[in-house]
Motif scaffolding. Structure first.
Motif, PDB file in Angstrom:
ATOM      1  N   LEU A  58       3.741  30.717  22.451  1.00 30.58           N
ATOM      2  CA  LEU A  58       4.450  29.762  21.605  1.00 30.58           C
ATOM      3  C   LEU A  58       5.890  30.198  21.331  1.00 30.58           C
ATOM      4  CD1 LEU A  58       1.533  29.164  19.115  1.00 30.58           C
ATOM      5  CD2 LEU A  58       2.556  27.373  20.545  1.00 30.58           C
ATOM      6  N   ALA A  59       6.266  31.357  21.856  1.00 31.47           N
ATOM      7  CA  ALA A  59       7.613  31.900  21.661  1.00 31.47           C
ATOM      8  C   ALA A  59       7.938  32.082  20.182  1.00 31.47           C
ATOM      9  CB  ALA A  59       8.662  31.011  22.338  1.00 31.47           C
ATOM     10  N   CYS A  60       6.996  32.646  19.438  1.00 35.82           N
ATOM     11  CA  CYS A  60       7.221  32.919  18.019  1.00 35.82           C
ATOM     12  C   CYS A  60       6.640  34.289  17.690  1.00 35.82           C
ATOM     13  CB  CYS A  60       6.587  31.830  17.145  1.00 35.82           C
ATOM     14  SG  CYS A  60       4.777  31.819  17.144  1.00 35.82           S
ATOM     15  N   ARG A 190       7.161  24.478  22.068  1.00 36.97           N
ATOM     16  CA  ARG A 190       7.614  25.654  21.324  1.00 36.97           C
ATOM     17  C   ARG A 190       8.016  25.193  19.930  1.00 36.97           C
ATOM     18  NH1 ARG A 190      10.909  29.768  25.322  1.00 36.97           N
ATOM     19  NH2 ARG A 190       9.156  30.169  26.750  1.00 36.97           N
ATOM     20  N   SER A 193      11.689  25.819  18.600  1.00 37.52           N
ATOM     21  CA  SER A 193      12.762  25.044  19.212  1.00 37.52           C
ATOM     22  C   SER A 193      12.743  23.595  18.734  1.00 37.52           C
ATOM     23  CB  SER A 193      12.661  25.100  20.738  1.00 37.52           C
ATOM     24  OG  SER A 193      11.485  24.444  21.185  1.00 37.52           O
TER      25      SER A 193
END
Length: 383
Positions: A58-60, A190, A193
């Motif tokens: 999840l790019a977190c 994401r 974003s």
């Protein structure tokens, strides 16, 4: 008779890797992740490793991931936490939300909160300006799903975030929640974003086990429910470790495979759409949907069969060996087609709608054979 499964938006058959991971974890980690002994600390390490890997997809950061029992609980945690506030305010939701959000909003309404519901356009997408325009000085949260579970319409979540920021400029941030159950692992997703404050995820929609999901949180909150304080106090209760590890495994497969699976899904859905347009009177919902239209998920297609009730079509097609649905499998009410009617679809067409949803193992041959069965069934049973 062989069967063809075309109801992946309701639940996805679990992948072999996810099943193997579940069984292995159940055997290898007998301890409770909250226990201090060796088996407990081993379970805790496995839990946190899985959290970190899911966060990576999840790019977190991992502290923003809370494990839950599924998408419905994740949605409910966010909405019902509003009851902790000292006085009721207002929320804004789209009128095409999944029941997990739509019905929780009705609970808030009965308890004194104002709920403003915003209809989509005829294309099934909610306008950012319409969401922002429905907000008032007392609005604390807006909820708009990432992908509609009946039509596949991808909602402009990032644009909604910007519109909310514009309308609340100089004041308190209006929180934005999104039900991302039909988005994560199916389209690029994401949360940071997109600018959302919270997002609900579910394992069984992307070939993981049922009964496990997650909640992305930009910032922690005080939940309505209390308990043992697991999951940073957001979601109390012993974590379902085998389910969580299998969820992460399925999510890894889905997200890493997207560059290949999504274009292939688009090709299959476009193929079915072309077949359907060749059947007299059958139409997609919304009617403006055309092959290659990226406003819609490649995994979901809604069709109206005028003169043949959707429930009848589902049963007829089931007898012929095909599993489809009339819409959300998470709603006990099948008579009203709330989502389609909110789009302005005439009741007679909405009543005759079915949803076809595909998965990564669906084949061209299955689509072609289904299209033939759809044509035969429709022309035979329509009134």
């Amino acid at each position: 008779m062989s069967r063809t499964y075309l109801d992946w938006a309701a639940t996805a058959p679990p992948s072999e890797k996810a099943l193997e991971t579940y069984l292995r974890a159940a055997r290898e980690y007998p301890g409770n992740p909250s226990s201090l002994h060796r088996d407990g600390t081993a379970a805790r390490r496995a839990l946190e490793d899985s959290r970190a890997r899911l966060a990576g997809l999840l790019a977190c950061s991992s502290e923003r991931i809370v494990f839950t029992s599924g998408g419905t609980e994740a949605d409910g945690l966010v909405l019902l936490a509003l009851l902790r506030r000292p006085s009721p305010g207002s929320i804004v939701i789209s009128s095409i939300e999944h029941p997990a959000v739509f019905e929780q909003a009705a609970v808030l309404e009965r308890l004194g909160w104002k709920v403003r519901r915003v209809d989509p356009g005829p294309d099934g997408r909610v306008g950012p300006g319409a969401i922002a325009g429905a907000c008032g000085p007392d609005t604390v949260l807006a909820a708009v799903m990432a992908v509609n579970n009946e039509t596949g319409a991808v909602q402009p979540v990032a644009e909604i975030r910007r519109a909310l920021d514009d309308v609340s400029r100089g004041g308190r941030r209006i929180l934005l929640h999104t039900d991302a159950v039909q988005a994560f692992g199916k389209i690029p997703f994401r949360p940071e974003s997109l600018g959302v404050d919270s997002a609900a995820l579910s394992a069984h929609k992307l070939r993981g086990p049922r009964g496990v999901g997650a909640l992305y949180l930009r910032k922690p909150f005080e939940p309505l429910n209390a308990g043992g304080g697991q999951e940073a106090g957001i979601r109390s209760g012993t974590e379902n470790l085998p389910g969580i590890l299998a969820f992460e495994e399925a999510a890894e497969e889905a997200v890493r495979g997207l560059p290949g699976s999504a274009p292939r899904a688009r090709m299959l859905t476009d193929r079915l759409l072309e077949h359907a347009r060749g059947i007299p009177d059958v139409r997609p919902l919304p009617d403006c949907r055309t092959p290659g239209d990226e406003r819609y998920s490649p995994w979901i297609l809604s069709l109206s069969l005028p003169g043949l009730a959707g429930e009848t079509a589902v049963r007829v097609l089931s007898d012929a060996g095909f599993d489809v649905s009339t819409g959300s499998a998470c709603s006990s009410s099948r008579r009203k087609r709330r989502v389609l009617e909110a789009m302005g679809v005439p009741e007679a067409l909405a009543f005759c709608a079915i949803r076809v949803s595909i998965g990564p193992t669906t084949t061209e041959s299955e689509i072609d054979v289904f299209a033939d069965a759809l044509r035969d069934s429709y022309l035979r049973y329509r009134t």
